[in-house]
Write an enzyme that holds these catalytic residues in place. Structure first.
Site, short mmCIF file in Angstrom:
data_model
loop_
_atom_site.label_atom_id
_atom_site.label_comp_id
_atom_site.label_asym_id
_atom_site.label_seq_id
_atom_site.Cartn_x
_atom_site.Cartn_y
_atom_site.Cartn_z
N SER A 105 4.64 2.70 7.85
CA SER A 105 4.25 1.52 7.06
C SER A 105 5.41 1.04 6.20
CB SER A 105 3.06 1.85 6.16
OG SER A 105 1.90 2.02 6.92
N ASP A 110 0.10 -7.70 1.72
CA ASP A 110 0.48 -6.28 1.67
C ASP A 110 1.99 -6.10 1.68
OD1 ASP A 110 0.13 -3.56 1.50
OD2 ASP A 110 -0.20 -3.27 3.64
N HIS A 154 0.82 -1.22 0.00
CA HIS A 154 0.00 0.00 0.00
C HIS A 154 0.85 1.27 0.00
CE1 HIS A 154 0.37 -0.07 4.54
NE2 HIS A 154 0.39 1.24 4.35
#
Length: 471
Positions: free
Chosen positions: A202, A127, A97
């Site tokens: 992230s 992911d 992402h």
């Protein structure tokens, strides 16, 4: 007053992680992207969560407020973090992402240098994404994966990343929980930590105190968008296999067993006469799939795969996926109370998913007045004849007893039974008439059973097991 003796020696956190952080900071990178023609200001959609998820109110509060809802970063915006795992080849791991839909990816290093990155491969299910940069004749500082399975709740961990654009930020906390599910994909198995993780972390690494990557920071729970001490990281042991496949093939190549499965609940265990709820129930065999060789049968309970004991459906999916395409796996099963071992050669999951994506949905059919019927457990049933097949558009090769009506608030309605479902088996015994169903239910009652286990086929041919209360 003296404190009670527990037999546990007091332990303290590390005095300092400065030496550890100093050695690792150079391997952690800042990742930014740009999109051709992209514009800043588009709203980030709320993550898809299963209905009733305990995280709905947190995500809903955050994403449902227009003023607080995050906007998609524009061209050149700093998006997240990553880390180098191969300094000679310039291989970097991050979240999918972080780089999704990017036309250009830039990796910014701690020394202020920046390199354009090539996308090697992504995996949306976990992911994860793998990037490659040109080392430009030098060996980049790298870090290595550790054993996430060896981490215990309460172990110290350290996160390094790029929160809110502040690169090279170090935070420390503990492993708060393991095996967390947040509804993000079929392989949810997150490490939960209270080490501060914010937007921009992230894709960054979560280290153990030996400086090994035991997780990839991926998500947070926060009504405000800032850290409240609930962050989630992909375990290294899950990521390692995916990253290896992306590096070798540019895509994942997961094993596929070709069965429909569901958890063994207490009700199912009781209806089958099992001592405890354990293993995974096979509710159907995919036609022409790897398991369609007569070895496995609907109603089998898988309790082991090779040398691993199977405790739930998530574990089975992960072990099958990691086993690899073409591998012959040994499955230990319970079949009608007896323990057996069967062998199945795995196919490739991605190939089956591509086939499934091309199939059209079944058309709804109008219901018609049923013929001679029987009623039990909130269902009206009748023999599956040509008229019934036409009424519900059922295939010619499907055998069983047709459900024509379901009473609201009945045991059948509570378990999602619908008109057009076909009862194929009761307590692993085939049925072909309404009388067969009545006889099987009566026999279960005489055995003292409280629940009846039914195998149902839907209009689309999918098989599933349900347990209906008979009391």
């Amino acid at each position: 007053m003296r404190a009670p003796q527990t037999g546990i020696r007091p332990q303290h956190g590390p005095d300092s992680v400065a030496d550890l952080a100093e050695n690792l900071l150079k391997a952690v990178v800042n990742i930014s992207t740009s999109q051709n023609g992209g514009s800043r200001g588009e709203r980030v959609p709320m993550p898809r969560l299963p209905e009733g998820s305990p995280f709905e109110e947190y995500f809903g509060d955050f994403f449902g407020n227009e003023e607080r809802q995050p906007r998609a970063p524009g061209p050149g915006s700093s998006l997240g973090s990553g880390f180098v795992i191969d300094g000679k080849e310039g291989i970097i791991v991050t979240n999918n992402h972080v780089i999704v839909d990017a036309d250009e990816i830039t990796v910014n290093f701690s020394d202020g240098s920046a390199r354009k990155a090539e996308l090697v491969g992504v995996d949306t299910k976990t992911d994860l994404a793998v990037l490659k940069v040109d080392p430009e004749g030098e060996t980049l500082t790298e870090v290595h994966f550790g054993d996430s399975d060896g981490m215990r709740i309460g172990d110290w961990v350290m996160a390094i990343g790029n929160p809110f654009g502040f690169g090279g930020s170090v935070t420390v906390g503990i492993v708060s929980a393991r095996n967390r599910q947040i509804g993000s994909g079929p392989y949810d198995d997150y490490i939960q930590t209270d080490a501060a993780i914010n937007r921009g972390n992230s894709g960054g690494p979560l280290f153990n105190m030996a400086g090994e990557v035991i997780g990839i920071n991926t998500a947070i729970i926060s009504p405000s968008g800032g850290s409240i001490g609930i962050g989630f990281a992909i375990p290294s042991n899950l990521a390692l296999n995916v990253v290896g496949q992306l590096r070798e093939y540019g895509e994942t190549r997961r094993g596929w067993l070709g069965v429909r499965i569901q958890p063994v609940t207490e009700e199912i265990a009781e209806s089958l006469g099992l001592e405890k709820a354990a293993g995974v129930l096979v509710s159907g065999i995919e036609k022409d799939g790897p398991a369609d060789n007569g070895q496995l049968q609907a109603g089998d309970i898988i309790v082991g795969l090779d040398d691993s004991t199977i405790t739930d459906d998530r574990q089975l999916r992960r072990l099958v996926a990691e086993a690899g395409v073409g591998k012959a796996v040994r499955l230990e099963i319970l079949r009608k109370g007896k323990r057996e071992t069967v062998t199945v050669t795995l196919g490739r999951l991605e190939e089956e998913e591509n086939k499934s994506a091309s199939k059209t949905q079944e058309k709804d059919t109008e219901q018609q007045t049923p013929l001679a019927t029987a009623t039990l457990l909130g269902m009206t049933i009748r023999e599956l004849d040509e008229e019934g097949r036409g009424q519900f558009n059922l295939p010619d090769d499907l055998a069983g007893v047709l459900v024509t009506e379901v009473e609201p608030n009945s045991p059948a309605a509570e378990q999602g039974v619908q008109p057009g479902d076909v009862i194929v088996e009761i307590a692993l015994q085939s049925v072909s008439s309404a009388q067969d169903v009545l006889d099987q239910v009566e026999e279960l009652k005489q055995q003292g059973r409280k629940n009846a286990l039914l195998m149902l086929s839907s209009k689309s041919g999918e098989l599933r097991f349900v347990t209906l209360r008979m009391s």
